[in-house]
Design an enzyme around this catalytic site. Structure first.
Site, mmCIF file in Angstrom:
data_model
loop_
_atom_site.group_PDB
_atom_site.id
_atom_site.type_symbol
_atom_site.label_atom_id
_atom_site.label_comp_id
_atom_site.label_asym_id
_atom_site.label_seq_id
_atom_site.Cartn_x
_atom_site.Cartn_y
_atom_site.Cartn_z
ATOM 1 N N SER A 43 -6.089 3.058 1.195
ATOM 2 C CA SER A 43 -5.194 4.112 0.754
ATOM 3 C C SER A 43 -5.364 5.364 1.620
ATOM 4 C CB SER A 43 -5.436 4.403 -0.735
ATOM 5 O OG SER A 43 -4.366 5.119 -1.293
ATOM 6 N N ASP A 161 -0.749 -0.405 -2.862
ATOM 7 C CA ASP A 161 -2.057 0.199 -2.602
ATOM 8 C C ASP A 161 -3.213 -0.791 -2.741
ATOM 9 O OD1 ASP A 161 -4.474 1.823 -2.919
ATOM 10 O OD2 ASP A 161 -3.124 3.521 -3.200
#
Length: 301
Positions: A43, A161
């Site tokens: 991320s 993610d």
């Protein structure tokens, strides 16, 4: 650094805007001329890691990320709301920031430092690992918080993610062969605290405090903002809960030589207004960890 020194593998966790702490930590390494052998990022850790892997300085990475938060201040601005392509936010400006950090044609093979980032195939529920091919698309996928930002369709997969399954990919960093592994963990209990406060406000607190009539508009605005933020808070808390068990197993099974926790407990994943404080916390954590890092890199085995 002399070739007799050990090599350093750096793992950077997810954490949204708390990623400014990663930049602060990197600044300590950079200022003390400690080279990085390899990087694994998830991320926001993937974004900062991609900047480092290109050879960008801490100041260059900071300038790119801060230009976004200074201009926009909040993810939850009216112009950013969208209900298309499986997301609540458009993330247009956020993507522009990523594109400023990473050239469109850059490949993993062209990076100065080896990099691995992860994402999750939302259809199959599988972790997807990127260490070759296009860097920009891989990082976009790694940063796409499910439900909040648009997923990335790449090579026949719908990706979100990487923190859904592995927010601190120390296991991936270990595959790249460094001698010493340092992981920077931005996990905090903020989402738990935030949910607790909202639950109290909407379900437990029955009577709102009486206020002066002049304060009523402000109170109504605050109430409206709380109502808007509640579903986002639930979404973020759900993601944090979902990845917790896997995260703990990874840290136990692939324990880093040094696990660094910048003091970012009181900041949220989307706390754009406090980025300077978050950056300072990362620098502070780096300075505290520096003697141990130097020891690990020079200690005889």
């Amino acid at each position: 650094m002399n070739s007799a020194y050990k090599t350093l593998g750096l793992t950077l966790s997810g954490g949204g805007t708390k990623g400014f702490a990663h930049i602060g930590f990197y600044k300590t390494l950079f200022d003390n001329q400690i080279p990085i052998h390899s990087i694994a990022g998830c991320s926001i850790g993937a974004l900062v890691g991609a900047g480092i892997a290109q050879g960008k300085t801490p100041d260059e990475i900071f300038a790119i990320m801060s230009s976004f938060v200074e201009a926009e201040h909040s993810f939850f601005r009216i112009s950013n709301f969208s209900f298309e392509k499986g997301s609540l936010l458009r993330a247009g400006e956020e993507i522009e920031m990523v594109e400023k950090m990473i050239p469109a044609s850059l490949t993993f093979e062209e990076l100065k430092i080896p990099l691995i980032v992860n994402a999750v195939d939302i259809e199959k529920g599988e972790l997807v690992i990127f260490k070759s091919g296009n860097v920009l698309e891989a990082v976009k996928a790694s940063m796409s918080i499910p439900g909040l930002f648009p997923p990335i369709f790449l090579e026949g997969r719908l990706l979100v993610d990487g923190g859904v399954l592995n927010s601190i990919p120390i296991d991936l960093c270990r595959t790249m062969g460094a001698d010493v592994h340092v992981a920077v963990d931005l996990k905090s209990f903020y989402t738990e605290q935030n949910i607790a406060g909202l639950v109290y406000h909407f379900y437990i607190q029955k009577d709102l405090e009486k206020v002066d009539k002049l304060e009523i508009p402000k109170k109504l605005l605050k109430e409206a903002m709380l109502k808007i933020s509640f579903p986002f808070a639930i979404l973020l808390r759900s993601v944090c809960i979902a990845e917790e068990a896997f995260r703990n197993r990874i840290l136990t099974e692939f324990k880093p030589d040094l696990l660094v926790h910048p003091d970012v407990t009181n900041f949220s994943l989307l706390d754009t207004e406090k980025y300077l404080e978050i950056f300072a916390k990362g620098t502070e954590a780096g300075e505290l960890a520096l003697p141990r890092i130097q020891e690990l890199l020079t200690k005889n085995t």
